[in-house]
Structures are given as C-alpha cells and as structure tokens.
Write a protein that holds these residues in place. Structure first.
Motif, short mmCIF file in Angstrom:
data_model
loop_
_atom_site.label_atom_id
_atom_site.label_comp_id
_atom_site.label_asym_id
_atom_site.label_seq_id
_atom_site.Cartn_x
_atom_site.Cartn_y
_atom_site.Cartn_z
N UNK A 1 1.01 -1.00 -0.13
CA UNK A 1 0.14 0.08 0.07
C UNK A 1 0.86 1.14 0.05
N UNK A 2 0.39 2.23 -1.08
CA UNK A 2 1.39 3.38 -1.05
C UNK A 2 0.86 4.39 0.22
N UNK A 3 -0.11 4.27 0.78
CA UNK A 3 -0.50 4.93 2.27
C UNK A 3 -0.51 3.97 3.32
N UNK A 4 0.40 3.64 3.95
CA UNK A 4 0.31 2.44 4.96
C UNK A 4 -0.60 2.90 6.24
N UNK A 5 -0.64 4.28 6.29
CA UNK A 5 -1.36 4.70 7.50
C UNK A 5 -2.73 4.70 7.42
N UNK A 6 -3.09 5.24 6.03
CA UNK A 6 -4.49 5.13 5.89
C UNK A 6 -5.10 3.67 5.77
N UNK A 7 -4.15 2.57 5.23
CA UNK A 7 -4.65 1.35 5.44
C UNK A 7 -4.84 0.94 6.97
N UNK A 8 -4.11 1.33 7.84
CA UNK A 8 -4.20 1.09 9.36
C UNK A 8 -5.37 1.60 9.70
N UNK A 9 -5.57 2.78 9.27
CA UNK A 9 -6.86 3.56 9.65
C UNK A 9 -7.99 2.59 9.24
N UNK A 10 -8.15 1.95 7.90
CA UNK A 10 -9.18 0.88 7.60
C UNK A 10 -9.07 -0.10 8.63
N UNK A 11 -8.30 -0.82 8.90
CA UNK A 11 -8.21 -1.90 9.71
C UNK A 11 -8.79 -1.55 11.14
N UNK A 12 -8.37 -0.19 11.64
CA UNK A 12 -9.05 0.25 12.83
C UNK A 12 -10.55 0.27 12.88
N UNK A 13 -10.89 0.76 11.81
CA UNK A 13 -12.49 1.23 11.56
C UNK A 13 -13.19 -0.09 11.33
N UNK A 14 -12.51 -1.19 10.84
CA UNK A 14 -13.20 -2.29 10.77
C UNK A 14 -13.10 -3.07 11.89
N UNK A 15 -12.55 -2.85 13.10
CA UNK A 15 -12.98 -3.43 14.23
C UNK A 15 -14.02 -2.86 15.04
N UNK A 16 -14.68 -3.82 16.01
CA UNK A 16 -15.67 -3.27 16.97
C UNK A 16 -14.88 -2.22 17.85
N UNK A 17 -15.74 -1.83 19.13
CA UNK A 17 -15.07 -1.13 19.96
C UNK A 17 -13.71 -1.33 20.42
N UNK A 18 -13.77 -2.51 20.66
CA UNK A 18 -12.59 -3.27 21.32
C UNK A 18 -12.32 -4.62 20.30
N UNK A 19 -11.05 -4.47 19.74
CA UNK A 19 -10.40 -5.65 18.83
C UNK A 19 -8.97 -5.81 18.78
N UNK A 20 -8.81 -6.62 18.12
CA UNK A 20 -7.28 -6.73 17.89
C UNK A 20 -6.95 -6.90 16.24
N UNK A 21 -5.67 -6.29 15.76
CA UNK A 21 -5.24 -6.82 14.50
C UNK A 21 -3.95 -7.41 14.61
N UNK A 22 -3.89 -8.74 13.96
CA UNK A 22 -2.66 -9.34 13.83
C UNK A 22 -2.12 -9.00 12.50
N UNK A 23 -0.91 -8.38 12.91
CA UNK A 23 -0.24 -7.83 11.55
C UNK A 23 1.02 -8.54 11.26
N UNK A 24 1.45 -8.64 9.91
CA UNK A 24 2.56 -9.21 9.39
C UNK A 24 2.97 -8.65 8.03
N UNK A 25 4.03 -7.84 8.34
CA UNK A 25 4.96 -6.96 7.22
C UNK A 25 6.37 -7.14 7.30
N UNK A 26 6.76 -6.66 6.18
CA UNK A 26 8.34 -6.35 6.01
C UNK A 26 8.95 -5.51 7.14
N UNK A 27 10.02 -5.64 7.53
CA UNK A 27 10.70 -4.53 8.21
C UNK A 27 12.30 -4.34 8.03
N UNK A 28 12.87 -3.36 8.43
CA UNK A 28 14.43 -3.13 8.23
C UNK A 28 14.77 -2.94 9.59
#
Length: 298
Positions: free
Chosen positions: A174-201
């Motif tokens: 994704x060219x805008x990773x923060x926007x994507x993370x906001x979409x994940x946030x909005x997809x959760x109920x009031x309480x919830x979790x995201x299990x995230x896997x991504x590349x890092x350096x």
C-alpha cells in the motif's frame, strides 16, 4: 459506499475468459461428502474422482498458499503457510469471535482457523483466481466461511464489525500505509485486535526504506519501515497499543519454487552471491508480527 454495487460489479470478474473455464471445471465436479483433517497440510479425503480433482487443481495454478492434500493430489504450494500459522498460533484464540482475514488468498489460514470455532470467518481478497481456488477447496470442505471479492478499503463500510482481523503480508503493498491501518482500525468493533505481518528493516530510528522501483523484484512495495516507525504508523492510525509478537527471516524452506507455481520464487529475488541482500541491493526480507489493540472507551 454501496457494497452491493461493488459486489455485483466484481461478480462479473468471474466471467473473464481466463476465469470462466475454471469456474466451469469446479461446477462439473461431483457433489461429495468429505472428511477434513486440519494440520500443517489441509487434508481432504473422500470418495471422488481423483483424476478430475487433480486436473482441476492443475488448471488453478499458481498455488501460492497451502499446502493442501485432496485425496492423492498433494498441492505443494510456493509458501509453506503453516510456518507462519504455527508461529502465530500461540498468540490468538478465536473461539466465538467475528474474524476477518484481509488479503486471504485462497483461504488456507481461514480453513486452519476453523479449529478455534469462531463465530464467523470472512475473507477479503479482490482476486478472482484466489476466490476460485477457495471455491475449489470449499467444494469438498463445505465450510461456512464467507469470501468477499473486496479489499481493505471496503472494510470500514462492511456490514459487520470484527473482534479479530488478520492482515498478513498486505501493508507493504500500500502506498499509504497509515490510511490502510486506519481502515483496519475502523473495521474493528469498539474493542478488538489486528494481527499484523509485514516487512521491516533493522534500525533504532523511526524511518523507512523507500525502494526506487522494486523490492525483491516486487514492484508494488512502497515502504519498508523499522519496527519503531511501524509502531508510530499504528499509533497515528488510532490504535491504543502495539505489541511485537515475533520477528523472522523468510528462507528457502518457507518460500520456494514447486511444480505448482509458475515463474520465480525467493531464490530468484535475492542476490545470488549474498542472500542477506535482495537483487536490488536492499536488505533481504525480514518480517515482524505484531498485535495492534483497539480499546475505545466510549
């Protein structure tokens, strides 16, 4: 956003000339009751036409995620997806939860997640081929998993909110990773979790690698952050907590060429003289697995 209109439009993708014959092949399979065994290999056994199921599976190449075993047919996918699943398995309990898998590919992880007996399992992936692979496997499994030809951008408009969202290997596309993370946030109920896997350096600073044109021969990789930068992205997106679960280096045991894929794999993406670097000279892929927590008080 009217998701029904999006669904209707994307259902037309199933009539594309490269997809329609695959759909027809699945429709021509006999209706059978099979036994499902969940483990590193998703195994299906039953009284069905072995030759026909093998020929259909071959039509559906390339198989990226798996492996699957359908009778005597062993689909040796490019990724041994159980390596990642087994790494994450100690960190989640999905019993009676509403679960989404973003970028679910052919559904390997969701088939495995059935062992937890979640309340619902919904996969999001806008790929007609991966959806067709899922439908092929599910022809035998007959699960209640829902597969949507939707992307992460549709998540906040979806008719259901989730307790747990898996997002494995998507963020760096994704060219805008923060926007994507906001979409994940909005997809959760009031309480919830995201299990995230991504590349890092590696690095202590909050910074990111920005590949010029490709990373490991993959053109649509835009940012590869340090873990500190990734944490900052997640907090900016609204998450209340960021927890590193594990880190790993992708190797030739987990990802490699097999007779069930077409084209290249990891060995072609790394410097042939120094596998600590990509062919472009960047640090070789490392993955961070994190839990993002949403805990909205009101």
């Amino acid at each position: 956003m009217n998701l029904e209109n999006v669904r209707k439009e994307r259902q037309k993708w199933m009539t594309w000339k490269n997809i329609a014959p695959l759909r027809e092949a699945i429709q021509n399979l006999e209706d059978v009751t099979c036994k499902l065994t969940l483990g590193d290999i998703v195994k299906i056994s039953g009284d069905f036409d072995e030759k026909k199921s093998y020929e259909t599976a071959r039509m559906l190449m390339p198989w990226r995620k798996g492996p699957f075993e359908i009778g005597e047919t062993f689909i040796d996918s490019e990724w041994k997806s159980y390596v990642k699943y087994n790494l994450l398995r100690p960190y989640f309990d999905l019993k009676d939860k509403r679960v989404a898998d973003i970028g679910c590919n052919n559904g390997y992880y969701m088939f495995r997640m059935q062992e937890d007996k979640p309340k619902s399992l919904i996969g999001f992936d806008p790929s007609p081929l991966y959806k067709t692979q899922f439908d092929f496997i599910n022809h035998f499994v007959k699960s209640d998993i829902v597969y949507e030809l939707l992307g992460v951008e549709h998540l906040e408009f979806y008719e259901e909110k989730f307790d747990t969202i898996f997002c494995l290997g998507v963020l760096y596309h994704r060219s805008d990773p923060v926007a994507m993370l906001k979409s994940l946030y909005k997809g959760l109920d009031k309480k919830g979790e995201v299990i995230l896997d991504t590349f890092y350096i590696d690095g202590k600073d909050d910074m990111a690698l920005c590949p010029e044109s490709s990373y490991s021969k993959i053109p649509n990789i835009y940012f590869v952050p340090t873990i500190k930068a990734l944490k900052n992205w997640c907090l900016r997106a609204g998450f209340d907590d960021f927890e590193v679960l594990q880190t790993s280096v992708t190797d030739g045991n987990e990802q490699r060429k097999t007779e069930w894929i077409e084209g290249q794999s990891l060995e072609d993406f790394l410097d042939p003289h120094d596998n600590s670097k990509t062919v472009e000279g960047y640090p070789a892929p490392q993955r961070v697995y994190a839990r993002l927590i949403k805990d909205k008080k009101q």
